[in-house]
Design a protein around this motif. Structure first.
Motif, PDB file in Angstrom:
ATOM      1  N   UNK A 127       0.614  -0.862   0.225  1.00 42.50           N
ATOM      2  CA  UNK A 127       0.007   0.051  -0.510  1.00 42.50           C
ATOM      3  C   UNK A 127       1.067   1.051  -0.237  1.00 42.50           C
ATOM      4  N   UNK A 128       2.286   1.736   0.436  1.00 44.94           N
ATOM      5  CA  UNK A 128       3.041   2.271   0.648  1.00 44.94           C
ATOM      6  C   UNK A 128       2.999   3.424  -1.229  1.00 44.94           C
ATOM      7  N   UNK A 129       3.420   2.087  -1.705  1.00 43.05           N
ATOM      8  CA  UNK A 129       4.044   2.762  -2.929  1.00 43.05           C
ATOM      9  C   UNK A 129       3.042   3.081  -3.598  1.00 43.05           C
ATOM     10  N   UNK A 130       1.706   3.178  -3.603  1.00 44.31           N
ATOM     11  CA  UNK A 130       0.269   3.207  -4.266  1.00 44.31           C
ATOM     12  C   UNK A 130       0.085   3.372  -5.689  1.00 44.31           C
ATOM     13  N   UNK A 131       0.624   2.363  -6.167  1.00 41.46           N
ATOM     14  CA  UNK A 131       0.822   2.444  -7.411  1.00 41.46           C
ATOM     15  C   UNK A 131      -0.988   2.086  -7.944  1.00 41.46           C
ATOM     16  N   UNK A 132      -1.243   3.336  -8.907  1.00 46.50           N
ATOM     17  CA  UNK A 132      -2.875   3.115  -9.438  1.00 46.50           C
ATOM     18  C   UNK A 132      -3.167   2.472 -10.574  1.00 46.50           C
ATOM     19  N   UNK A 178     -18.992   3.459 -15.839  1.00 45.46           N
ATOM     20  CA  UNK A 178     -17.602   4.007 -15.274  1.00 45.46           C
ATOM     21  C   UNK A 178     -16.306   3.594 -15.107  1.00 45.46           C
ATOM     22  N   UNK A 179     -15.243   4.496 -14.303  1.00 43.22           N
ATOM     23  CA  UNK A 179     -13.383   3.775 -14.991  1.00 43.22           C
ATOM     24  C   UNK A 179     -13.310   4.468 -12.960  1.00 43.22           C
ATOM     25  N   UNK A 180     -12.676   3.258 -12.439  1.00 43.76           N
ATOM     26  CA  UNK A 180     -12.160   4.412 -11.109  1.00 43.76           C
ATOM     27  C   UNK A 180     -10.815   3.429 -11.570  1.00 43.76           C
ATOM     28  N   UNK A 181      -9.837   4.607 -10.173  1.00 43.24           N
ATOM     29  CA  UNK A 181      -8.469   4.003 -10.004  1.00 43.24           C
ATOM     30  C   UNK A 181      -8.428   4.352  -8.544  1.00 43.24           C
ATOM     31  N   UNK A 182      -7.595   2.983  -8.744  1.00 43.00           N
ATOM     32  CA  UNK A 182      -7.548   3.030  -6.809  1.00 43.00           C
ATOM     33  C   UNK A 182      -6.159   2.929  -6.610  1.00 43.00           C
ATOM     34  N   UNK A 183      -5.639   3.273  -5.518  1.00 43.95           N
ATOM     35  CA  UNK A 183      -4.371   2.573  -5.230  1.00 43.95           C
ATOM     36  C   UNK A 183      -4.357   1.645  -4.332  1.00 43.95           C
ATOM     37  N   UNK A 184      -4.973   0.820  -3.919  1.00 36.75           N
ATOM     38  CA  UNK A 184      -5.076  -0.173  -2.895  1.00 36.75           C
ATOM     39  C   UNK A 184      -5.363  -1.413  -3.443  1.00 36.75           C
ATOM     40  N   UNK A 185      -5.638  -2.165  -2.586  1.00 33.40           N
ATOM     41  CA  UNK A 185      -6.361  -3.799  -3.553  1.00 33.40           C
ATOM     42  C   UNK A 185      -6.738  -4.348  -2.220  1.00 33.40           C
ATOM     43  N   UNK A 186      -8.188  -4.020  -2.250  1.00 34.32           N
ATOM     44  CA  UNK A 186      -9.103  -4.229  -1.220  1.00 34.32           C
ATOM     45  C   UNK A 186      -9.687  -6.129  -1.241  1.00 34.32           C
ATOM     46  N   UNK A 187      -9.902  -7.147  -0.169  1.00 40.29           N
ATOM     47  CA  UNK A 187     -10.783  -7.827  -1.385  1.00 40.29           C
ATOM     48  C   UNK A 187     -12.384  -7.653  -2.410  1.00 40.29           C
ATOM     49  N   UNK A 188     -12.354  -7.622  -3.916  1.00 38.38           N
ATOM     50  CA  UNK A 188     -13.561  -7.155  -3.936  1.00 38.38           C
ATOM     51  C   UNK A 188     -13.247  -5.897  -3.955  1.00 38.38           C
ATOM     52  N   UNK A 189     -12.474  -5.224  -4.115  1.00 35.48           N
ATOM     53  CA  UNK A 189     -12.729  -3.393  -3.271  1.00 35.48           C
ATOM     54  C   UNK A 189     -13.853  -2.677  -4.320  1.00 35.48           C
ATOM     55  N   UNK A 190     -13.561  -2.722  -5.763  1.00 29.84           N
ATOM     56  CA  UNK A 190     -14.193  -2.358  -6.821  1.00 29.84           C
ATOM     57  C   UNK A 190     -16.383  -2.229  -6.515  1.00 29.84           C
ATOM     58  N   UNK A 222      -0.683 -13.382 -23.552  1.00 31.68           N
ATOM     59  CA  UNK A 222       0.971 -12.056 -22.810  1.00 31.68           C
ATOM     60  C   UNK A 222       1.893 -12.165 -23.640  1.00 31.68           C
ATOM     61  N   UNK A 223       2.480 -11.072 -22.705  1.00 28.42           N
ATOM     62  CA  UNK A 223       3.921 -10.594 -23.592  1.00 28.42           C
ATOM     63  C   UNK A 223       4.542 -10.538 -22.092  1.00 28.42           C
ATOM     64  N   UNK A 224       5.906 -10.763 -22.371  1.00 25.81           N
ATOM     65  CA  UNK A 224       7.076 -10.647 -21.515  1.00 25.81           C
ATOM     66  C   UNK A 224       7.736  -9.181 -21.389  1.00 25.81           C
ATOM     67  N   UNK A 225       7.599  -7.935 -20.382  1.00 26.30           N
ATOM     68  CA  UNK A 225       8.299  -7.482 -20.082  1.00 26.30           C
ATOM     69  C   UNK A 225      10.145  -7.156 -19.428  1.00 26.30           C
ATOM     70  N   UNK A 226      10.330  -6.245 -19.594  1.00 31.28           N
ATOM     71  CA  UNK A 226      11.825  -6.165 -18.803  1.00 31.28           C
ATOM     72  C   UNK A 226      11.665  -5.592 -17.912  1.00 31.28           C
ATOM     73  N   UNK A 227      12.591  -7.019 -16.547  1.00 29.63           N
ATOM     74  CA  UNK A 227      13.093  -6.943 -15.493  1.00 29.63           C
ATOM     75  C   UNK A 227      12.342  -5.379 -14.755  1.00 29.63           C
ATOM     76  N   UNK A 228      13.162  -4.314 -15.428  1.00 34.31           N
ATOM     77  CA  UNK A 228      13.448  -3.299 -14.421  1.00 34.31           C
ATOM     78  C   UNK A 228      12.083  -2.293 -15.018  1.00 34.31           C
ATOM     79  N   UNK A 229      10.697  -2.680 -15.537  1.00 32.75           N
ATOM     80  CA  UNK A 229      10.132  -1.595 -15.891  1.00 32.75           C
ATOM     81  C   UNK A 229       9.225  -0.831 -14.919  1.00 32.75           C
ATOM     82  N   UNK A 230       9.586  -1.941 -13.823  1.00 33.26           N
ATOM     83  CA  UNK A 230       9.248  -0.318 -12.435  1.00 33.26           C
ATOM     84  C   UNK A 230      10.308  -0.228 -11.491  1.00 33.26           C
ATOM     85  N   UNK A 231      11.755  -0.135 -12.679  1.00 35.86           N
ATOM     86  CA  UNK A 231      12.550   0.963 -11.761  1.00 35.86           C
ATOM     87  C   UNK A 231      13.086   0.112 -11.102  1.00 35.86           C
TER      88      UNK A 231
END
Length: 231
Positions: A127-132, A178-190, A222-231
């Protein structure tokens, strides 16, 4: 980092450690250009060849998957068909196992990340990283007035919880979409957020995770992503 040859092959899903010894006896494994003869030899993954080919993604995997509905994000076969069945068999046998970064429930589709790098799982679900994350929902009733302000206010407490949801951004696309942007991930939150205001979610699709979008990726692909995608 150097690792035992038999353990390396087993952890990357090639075979069991016992089978690795047979592969080495059969001359199928090379280390630094020579035929390997010792399963316990410690070596760097980049020096190993199996049947003349370099090892498959020895540094780890990061995948972006378009999850279809009907699949679960679980390794427990009792829960039904899972997203892991969409991956190559060798990747399904890796240890540490490939796992999802967060989950989408069986009836939710869209962007799902998978990896065998535990540090990525912890980082992107913390939660502290708040990924949208952006979800598109269709509802069984018209959106009530004031819903955007309620979700953005950070005061909504879901049933059975004591802590309010973090502020979330609602973008209205239509009377029942609607579109909903969350920065947390609770159980069935949306689903639970909309349900708290008398709206049942009929379809739910994740369209974005951090900077990533599905693009033209087909459901189940699916597609592969670089392991450093998120820095």
């Amino acid at each position: 980092m150097s690792r035992r040859l038999d353990q390396l092959l087993a952890n990357l899903g090639y075979c069991s450690r016992r089978e690795a010894r047979a592969w080495i006896d059969d001359g199928r494994v090379e280390v630094a250009g020579r035929v390997a003869d010792d399963p316990g030899e410690k070596t760097a993954p980049g020096l190993v060849r199996v049947d003349g080919e370099p090892l498959d993604r020895p540094d780890g995997l990061l995948l972006l998957l378009h999850k279809p509905t009907g699949l679960v994000c679980s390794h427990d076969g009792r829960e039904g068909p899972s997203v892991y069945g969409l991956l190559p068999p060798r990747w399904q046998r890796r240890n540490p196992p490939v796992t999802t970064i967060g989950r989408l429930d069986k009836d939710t589709s869209g962007l799902l990340l998978l990896t065998d790098r535990s540090e990525l799982v912890h980082r992107l679900t913390s939660p502290k990283h708040k990924v949208p994350k952006i979800y598109r929902a269709t509802l069984d009733a018209d959106l009530p007035p004031g819903l955007g302000e309620l979700f953005a206010g950070g005061t909504l407490v879901l049933r059975g919880e004591t802590e309010p949801c973090a502020p979330a951004d609602l973008r209205v696309l239509g009377p029942r979409e609607a579109e909903l942007t969350l920065t947390e991930g609770r159980y069935h939150q949306v689903r639970r957020m909309f349900a708290s205001q008398g709206c049942e979610v009929l379809t739910l699709h994740r369209v974005r995770f951090g900077p990533l979008e599905l693009g033209a990726l087909a459901p189940g692909a699916w597609r592969e992503l670089p392991l450093d995608t998120f820095g």
